[in-house]
Design a protein around this motif. Structure first.
Motif, PDB file in Angstrom:
ATOM      1  N   MET A  98      31.644  60.646  19.657  1.00 34.58           N
ATOM      2  CA  MET A  98      31.699  59.224  19.830  1.00 34.58           C
ATOM      3  C   MET A  98      31.848  58.909  21.308  1.00 34.58           C
ATOM      4  SD  MET A  98      34.205  56.090  19.275  1.00 34.58           S
ATOM      5  CE  MET A  98      35.003  56.634  20.693  1.00 34.58           C
ATOM      6  N   TYR A  99      31.257  57.793  21.720  1.00 31.32           N
ATOM      7  CA  TYR A  99      31.473  57.307  23.071  1.00 31.32           C
ATOM      8  C   TYR A  99      31.203  55.813  23.109  1.00 31.32           C
ATOM      9  CZ  TYR A  99      26.366  57.808  23.587  1.00 31.32           C
ATOM     10  OH  TYR A  99      25.003  57.726  23.422  1.00 31.32           O
ATOM     11  N   ILE A 100      31.713  55.174  24.140  1.00 33.24           N
ATOM     12  CA  ILE A 100      31.556  53.727  24.337  1.00 33.24           C
ATOM     13  C   ILE A 100      30.879  53.515  25.685  1.00 33.24           C
ATOM     14  CG2 ILE A 100      32.773  51.542  24.669  1.00 33.24           C
ATOM     15  CD1 ILE A 100      34.969  52.676  22.795  1.00 33.24           C
ATOM     16  N   VAL A 101      29.933  52.589  25.710  1.00 28.00           N
ATOM     17  CA  VAL A 101      29.198  52.270  26.931  1.00 28.00           C
ATOM     18  C   VAL A 101      29.380  50.792  27.232  1.00 28.00           C
ATOM     19  CG1 VAL A 101      26.927  52.174  28.006  1.00 28.00           C
ATOM     20  CG2 VAL A 101      27.471  54.032  26.431  1.00 28.00           C
ATOM     21  N   ASN A 102      29.667  50.471  28.484  1.00 26.26           N
ATOM     22  CA  ASN A 102      29.744  49.076  28.921  1.00 26.26           C
ATOM     23  C   ASN A 102      28.435  48.691  29.586  1.00 26.26           C
ATOM     24  OD1 ASN A 102      32.446  48.495  28.152  1.00 26.26           O
ATOM     25  ND2 ASN A 102      33.145  49.725  29.881  1.00 26.26           N
ATOM     26  N   GLU A 103      27.849  47.595  29.130  1.00 28.56           N
ATOM     27  CA  GLU A 103      26.577  47.133  29.677  1.00 28.56           C
ATOM     28  C   GLU A 103      26.638  46.980  31.196  1.00 28.56           C
ATOM     29  OE1 GLU A 103      23.654  43.239  29.686  1.00 28.56           O
ATOM     30  OE2 GLU A 103      25.327  43.278  28.273  1.00 28.56           O
ATOM     31  N   GLU A 104      27.759  46.501  31.720  1.00 23.21           N
ATOM     32  CA  GLU A 104      27.899  46.272  33.166  1.00 23.21           C
ATOM     33  C   GLU A 104      27.748  47.551  33.989  1.00 23.21           C
ATOM     34  OE1 GLU A 104      31.278  45.704  31.336  1.00 23.21           O
ATOM     35  OE2 GLU A 104      29.916  44.286  30.374  1.00 23.21           O
ATOM     36  N   ASP A 105      27.921  48.693  33.355  1.00 23.20           N
ATOM     37  CA  ASP A 105      27.830  49.973  34.064  1.00 23.20           C
ATOM     38  C   ASP A 105      26.401  50.502  34.178  1.00 23.20           C
ATOM     39  OD1 ASP A 105      30.588  49.917  34.265  1.00 23.20           O
ATOM     40  OD2 ASP A 105      30.886  51.189  32.493  1.00 23.20           O
ATOM     41  N   ARG A 106      25.452  49.817  33.565  1.00 18.68           N
ATOM     42  CA  ARG A 106      24.064  50.252  33.587  1.00 18.68           C
ATOM     43  C   ARG A 106      23.206  49.195  34.291  1.00 18.68           C
ATOM     44  NH1 ARG A 106      23.809  54.528  29.677  1.00 18.68           N
ATOM     45  NH2 ARG A 106      25.904  55.383  29.845  1.00 18.68           N
ATOM     46  N   GLU A 107      22.021  49.605  34.737  1.00 13.59           N
ATOM     47  CA  GLU A 107      21.126  48.691  35.457  1.00 13.59           C
ATOM     48  C   GLU A 107      19.774  48.608  34.770  1.00 13.59           C
ATOM     49  OE1 GLU A 107      20.801  49.857  39.525  1.00 13.59           O
ATOM     50  OE2 GLU A 107      22.971  49.733  39.864  1.00 13.59           O
ATOM     51  N   TYR A 108      19.137  47.444  34.920  1.00 16.67           N
ATOM     52  CA  TYR A 108      17.767  47.295  34.432  1.00 16.67           C
ATOM     53  C   TYR A 108      16.848  48.143  35.309  1.00 16.67           C
ATOM     54  CZ  TYR A 108      19.300  43.442  31.504  1.00 16.67           C
ATOM     55  OH  TYR A 108      19.945  42.693  30.550  1.00 16.67           O
ATOM     56  N   ARG A 109      15.805  48.685  34.724  1.00 19.69           N
ATOM     57  CA  ARG A 109      14.897  49.587  35.435  1.00 19.69           C
ATOM     58  C   ARG A 109      14.270  48.933  36.664  1.00 19.69           C
ATOM     59  NH1 ARG A 109      10.234  52.271  32.072  1.00 19.69           N
ATOM     60  NH2 ARG A 109      12.026  53.249  31.088  1.00 19.69           N
TER      61      ARG A 109
END
Length: 116
Positions: free
Chosen positions: A1-12
């Motif tokens: 299991m893991y959790i991802v925050n949208e703010e930590d990723r960037e649009y291509r």
């Protein structure tokens, strides 16, 4: 299991394109955003099937030459081998969810000189 925050990723592409929250091992999950007039080049997948669920705005998703105008609350399923092209023809930003499964990398095949 893991959790991802949208703010930590960037649009291509800076302010548009896919923002992958998960890539593999069995599927991809991404937020996809396009500003007014932006598009994503035509392509198809050999193995993966793709779903788009529209969260905000409107978008044209062309599948094998057929224009599908989608709005918030609608989903489209695209089978392997179906050429698809995405364009925000509206004057407002749009956002959608994309899922691809089963995960296969590489699997995307670009289609040159595609018009609709």
């Amino acid at each position: 299991m893991y959790i991802v925050n949208e703010e930590d990723r960037e649009y291509r592409f800076g302010d548009s394109g896919p923002k992958y929250l998960m890539k593999g091992p069995r599927m991809n999950f991404a937020l996809v955003q396009f500003q007014a007039g932006q598009d994503f080049k035509a392509h198809y997948h050999n193995v993966m099937e793709e779903n788009f669920y529209i969260l905000e705005g409107e978008v044209d998703i062309v599948v094998d030459g057929v224009v599908n105008h989608l709005r918030a609350g609608q989903m489209i399923h695209i089978e392997p081998g179906e050429i698809h092209y995405v364009k925000n023809s509206s004057d407002k930003p749009m956002k959608m969810i994309s899922t691809l499964a089963p995960f296969t990398d590489p699997d995307k095949v670009d289609v040159e000189n595609y018009t609709y």
